[in-house]
Motif scaffolding. Structure first.
Motif, short mmCIF file in Angstrom:
data_model
loop_
_atom_site.label_atom_id
_atom_site.label_comp_id
_atom_site.label_asym_id
_atom_site.label_seq_id
_atom_site.Cartn_x
_atom_site.Cartn_y
_atom_site.Cartn_z
N VAL A 199 161.41 139.12 46.88
CA VAL A 199 160.88 138.47 45.55
C VAL A 199 162.01 139.21 44.54
O VAL A 199 162.18 140.29 44.61
N ALA A 200 162.90 138.54 43.98
CA ALA A 200 163.67 138.99 42.98
C ALA A 200 163.30 138.62 41.31
O ALA A 200 162.57 137.64 41.13
N GLY A 201 163.52 139.42 40.44
CA GLY A 201 163.41 139.46 39.38
C GLY A 201 161.92 140.20 38.67
O GLY A 201 161.14 139.60 38.24
N ILE A 202 161.84 141.14 39.35
CA ILE A 202 160.40 141.94 39.59
C ILE A 202 160.12 142.36 37.93
O ILE A 202 160.99 142.85 37.31
N ASN A 203 158.90 142.79 37.98
CA ASN A 203 158.39 143.43 36.85
C ASN A 203 157.12 144.32 37.25
O ASN A 203 156.86 144.20 38.26
#
Length: 150
Positions: free
Chosen positions: A98-102
């Motif tokens: 999963v990319a674009g993590i927070n």
């Protein structure tokens, strides 16, 4: 290393980023959970070659483990993400990225590590989006108590 809770094999978590972001997420997880959170991380630092970053990946993943691997990347299409994809494509290990993590996504990944990897990855996508909030709009609607702490 294979993590186990109540005899259930869990997936390993690997955070990847540019710069110090992955380590920052790791250290924050330590602070929140009060112990080493069983998460690995690797960062592509300024001036590092793809080969040097690849060595970090080799060292930080237990490639022989039967556990799945959840990879959380800072940026889709970035060098850490694509370097990991190229290594994972032929590894024979079950993995999801999963990319674009927070931070809420990483916390969710950690709390769900006893669940099926695919179910967890799908939940992370929902969790990440639901935690992006226009605070000004929320305050204007009166939907937020500034004395509340989550």
């Amino acid at each position: 290393a294979e993590l186990k809770i109540g005899g259930i094999s869990l997936y390993d978590i690997l955070i990847l980023s540019h710069g110090h972001l992955a380590e920052g997420f790791y250290r924050t997880m330590e602070m929140i959970f009060g112990e080493e959170p069983k998460i690995r991380w690797a960062s592509l630092m300024e001036g590092e070659s793809p080969e040097e970053f690849g060595k970090k990946l080799e060292e930080r993943v237990d490639w022989e483990s039967t556990c799945g691997l959840l990879v959380l990347c800072d940026l889709f299409g970035g060098s850490p993400c694509m370097g990991a994809v190229s290594r994972l494509m032929d590894c024979g290990k079950k993995w999801r990225m999963v990319a674009g993590i927070n931070l809420p996504m990483i916390m969710e990944a950690y709390s769900r590590r006893g669940e099926d990897l695919d179910i967890s990855a799908d939940a992370l996508l929902r969790e990440g989006c639901s935690n992006i909030v226009d605070v000004n709009a929320r305050l204007a609607q009166g939907n937020y108590d500034v004395d509340e702490d989550e």
